[in-house]
Design a protein around this motif. Sequence first.
Motif, mmCIF file in Angstrom:
data_model
loop_
_atom_site.group_PDB
_atom_site.id
_atom_site.type_symbol
_atom_site.label_atom_id
_atom_site.label_comp_id
_atom_site.label_asym_id
_atom_site.label_seq_id
_atom_site.Cartn_x
_atom_site.Cartn_y
_atom_site.Cartn_z
ATOM 1 N N SER A 162 1.655 0.484 -24.922
ATOM 2 C CA SER A 162 0.244 0.823 -25.152
ATOM 3 C C SER A 162 -0.674 -0.341 -24.793
ATOM 4 N N SER A 163 -0.247 -1.570 -25.125
ATOM 5 C CA SER A 163 -1.082 -2.734 -24.809
ATOM 6 C C SER A 163 -1.187 -2.944 -23.309
ATOM 7 N N MET A 164 -0.120 -2.608 -22.582
ATOM 8 C CA MET A 164 -0.125 -2.750 -21.134
ATOM 9 C C MET A 164 -1.120 -1.779 -20.508
ATOM 10 N N ILE A 165 -1.141 -0.554 -21.019
ATOM 11 C CA ILE A 165 -2.087 0.447 -20.515
ATOM 12 C C ILE A 165 -3.511 0.039 -20.855
ATOM 13 N N GLU A 166 -3.707 -0.482 -22.071
ATOM 14 C CA GLU A 166 -5.041 -0.888 -22.504
ATOM 15 C C GLU A 166 -5.576 -2.033 -21.644
ATOM 16 N N GLN A 167 -4.694 -2.960 -21.283
ATOM 17 C CA GLN A 167 -5.125 -4.127 -20.525
ATOM 18 C C GLN A 167 -5.276 -3.851 -19.038
ATOM 19 N N ARG A 168 -4.318 -3.093 -18.444
ATOM 20 C CA ARG A 168 -4.303 -2.920 -17.001
ATOM 21 C C ARG A 168 -4.527 -1.484 -16.543
ATOM 22 N N GLY A 169 -4.449 -0.524 -17.460
ATOM 23 C CA GLY A 169 -4.664 0.865 -17.080
ATOM 24 C C GLY A 169 -3.420 1.535 -16.523
ATOM 25 N N VAL A 170 -2.347 0.777 -16.337
ATOM 26 C CA VAL A 170 -1.098 1.308 -15.808
ATOM 27 C C VAL A 170 0.073 0.629 -16.510
ATOM 28 N N ILE A 171 1.268 1.187 -16.290
ATOM 29 C CA ILE A 171 2.495 0.598 -16.824
ATOM 30 C C ILE A 171 3.226 -0.096 -15.681
ATOM 31 N N ARG A 172 3.572 -1.347 -15.880
ATOM 32 C CA ARG A 172 4.260 -2.115 -14.842
ATOM 33 C C ARG A 172 5.766 -1.986 -15.013
ATOM 34 N N LEU A 173 6.405 -1.402 -14.019
ATOM 35 C CA LEU A 173 7.856 -1.287 -14.015
ATOM 36 C C LEU A 173 8.449 -2.340 -13.079
ATOM 37 N N ASN A 174 9.619 -2.796 -13.409
ATOM 38 C CA ASN A 174 10.282 -3.830 -12.612
ATOM 39 C C ASN A 174 11.151 -3.195 -11.522
ATOM 40 N N VAL A 175 10.486 -2.460 -10.623
ATOM 41 C CA VAL A 175 11.183 -1.826 -9.503
ATOM 42 C C VAL A 175 11.071 -2.750 -8.293
ATOM 43 N N PRO A 176 12.175 -3.263 -7.769
ATOM 44 C CA PRO A 176 12.114 -4.171 -6.618
ATOM 45 C C PRO A 176 11.652 -3.455 -5.356
ATOM 46 N N GLY A 177 11.039 -4.209 -4.456
ATOM 47 C CA GLY A 177 10.620 -3.636 -3.176
ATOM 48 C C GLY A 177 9.166 -3.254 -3.099
ATOM 49 N N ALA A 178 8.349 -3.741 -4.037
ATOM 50 C CA ALA A 178 6.931 -3.360 -4.044
ATOM 51 C C ALA A 178 6.206 -3.778 -2.770
ATOM 52 N N ASP A 179 6.634 -4.884 -2.180
ATOM 53 C CA ASP A 179 5.946 -5.361 -0.980
ATOM 54 C C ASP A 179 6.218 -4.502 0.248
ATOM 55 N N PHE A 180 7.184 -3.597 0.167
ATOM 56 C CA PHE A 180 7.363 -2.655 1.262
ATOM 57 C C PHE A 180 6.140 -1.746 1.376
ATOM 58 N N ILE A 181 5.471 -1.508 0.263
ATOM 59 C CA ILE A 181 4.232 -0.721 0.283
ATOM 60 C C ILE A 181 3.147 -1.490 1.026
ATOM 61 N N VAL A 182 3.033 -2.776 0.727
ATOM 62 C CA VAL A 182 2.046 -3.621 1.410
ATOM 63 C C VAL A 182 2.317 -3.639 2.910
ATOM 64 N N MET A 183 3.575 -3.816 3.285
ATOM 65 C CA MET A 183 3.938 -3.848 4.701
ATOM 66 C C MET A 183 3.649 -2.513 5.377
ATOM 67 N N ALA A 184 3.902 -1.415 4.663
ATOM 68 C CA ALA A 184 3.637 -0.090 5.216
ATOM 69 C C ALA A 184 2.144 0.111 5.474
ATOM 70 N N VAL A 185 1.297 -0.417 4.579
ATOM 71 C CA VAL A 185 -0.155 -0.349 4.778
ATOM 72 C C VAL A 185 -0.543 -1.034 6.082
ATOM 73 N N PHE A 186 -0.026 -2.231 6.283
ATOM 74 C CA PHE A 186 -0.362 -2.990 7.492
ATOM 75 C C PHE A 186 0.219 -2.337 8.750
ATOM 76 N N ILE A 187 1.389 -1.735 8.625
ATOM 77 C CA ILE A 187 1.992 -1.043 9.769
ATOM 78 C C ILE A 187 1.117 0.127 10.214
ATOM 79 N N ILE A 188 0.644 0.911 9.258
ATOM 80 C CA ILE A 188 -0.203 2.060 9.591
ATOM 81 C C ILE A 188 -1.524 1.588 10.211
ATOM 82 N N LEU A 189 -2.101 0.525 9.641
ATOM 83 C CA LEU A 189 -3.372 0.011 10.158
ATOM 84 C C LEU A 189 -3.256 -0.449 11.615
ATOM 85 N N THR A 190 -2.158 -1.102 11.953
ATOM 86 C CA THR A 190 -2.036 -1.697 13.284
ATOM 87 C C THR A 190 -1.405 -0.770 14.318
ATOM 88 N N GLN A 191 -0.392 -0.018 13.917
ATOM 89 C CA GLN A 191 0.309 0.808 14.894
ATOM 90 C C GLN A 191 -0.382 2.145 15.158
#
Length: 414
Positions: A162-191
Amino acid sequence: MITENRTKHTTVLVIVFLYCILSAFFNSSILKQKIPFYGGIAIAFFTVMLIGHFRIVLNHLRGSDITSIVSKMIFIFTFSMFWTYLIWGQSLVSSIITMASLGGVFPLITYFILYKQNIPSETIVKVIIILAFIYTICYLLGLLTLPNPLFGIKDELKEGFSSMIEQRGVIRLNVPGADFIVMAVFIILTQYRQRKKYYLFLIPLIIMLLMRGTRTPFFATVAIGIAYYLWQMKHKLIVVILCILLYFCSIQIFDLISRSNSTNPIVKYVQLTSSQIERNNTVEEDIRIEMAKYIFTDFNNENILRIMFGNGIPGYYGQYSKFIEKIGNEKGYYPVDTALTSAYTYFGIIGIIIYIALFRIVFLTKVPHEYLWAKLYVFYLFLISPTNCALIISSTLMLAFSLYILNKESKKIT
């Protein structure tokens, strides 16, 4: 041609499957519970790969190109294990456990695995897109299965979110590979800059960045994306006018969001930033600045060797790790809070010089436009470095992908 395409598809599937294995299938709670020692698979894999490719590393130490810089980085990582043993008595096993994990530094050896196998650039792009998709599915499944998430085990969840939602509005899960999303954003923008309809895929990717629950990666990705898009416009005067308008509008928008009662994640991010700015202006200096001053002045006790070569990466036990834990508990100083303090603490002035050289060579490297995303991702890692250590220890696998692409594609520019 058919055989070649099948080989490429097979390579994509092998790399994707291998990442799933090394990441415990995106931190699956089932795997972690059934096989407590599962994390040792990634440690064993990257240790074996380091040993098997170390001669290539040594052969490329001379020079100033990307391959040479990566060689120097891996060499100093390896040296730091023995250095930490000499000055702190930390066992090599303890160092390897930390450094060869998926979130450690040795996954950078992936650069030379790709280099030796001469993996096509388009294969890496497909791997990133597929892993970004799988990450998204796993993260959503993790949220849907709360409070006992199927993916992304997080200790904070055991104490309530509950405190996590109150502070950030979302729940942070420890799922590895988050930066693949960042890379995918840049791939779509450039390619797909000539086929703007594909920009619609940016919407779910940006939503996933929001759900990640970290401010700096979100705002840095959006900022780089906007800057890239504006820079591609033909009429630069319009870009200048838009930037001025954005600047003045952002001040008003920031003020309105700061006073909002919404639970939207973006609103929470802005309000969290605003409260930190107010606290720093009225009460005390930013904790990261305090820490940086301590790290660069008192941490090494004026020991010239530790200043030059650092202290190495702390393991899970031993005198060194207890000392790092102590300054964290007593002072609230955590070197991993920023890339600069991490690089200096672990690898000293020499480490900082190597990372400066890395930025320089990436900045000067020219690649075909469709692979500019790799350059944007490295810039992203440097941009978030004041509040994040992904450049140093947690995103070295993605860094290896990007640097490999930059090196390979730069050779096509004459």
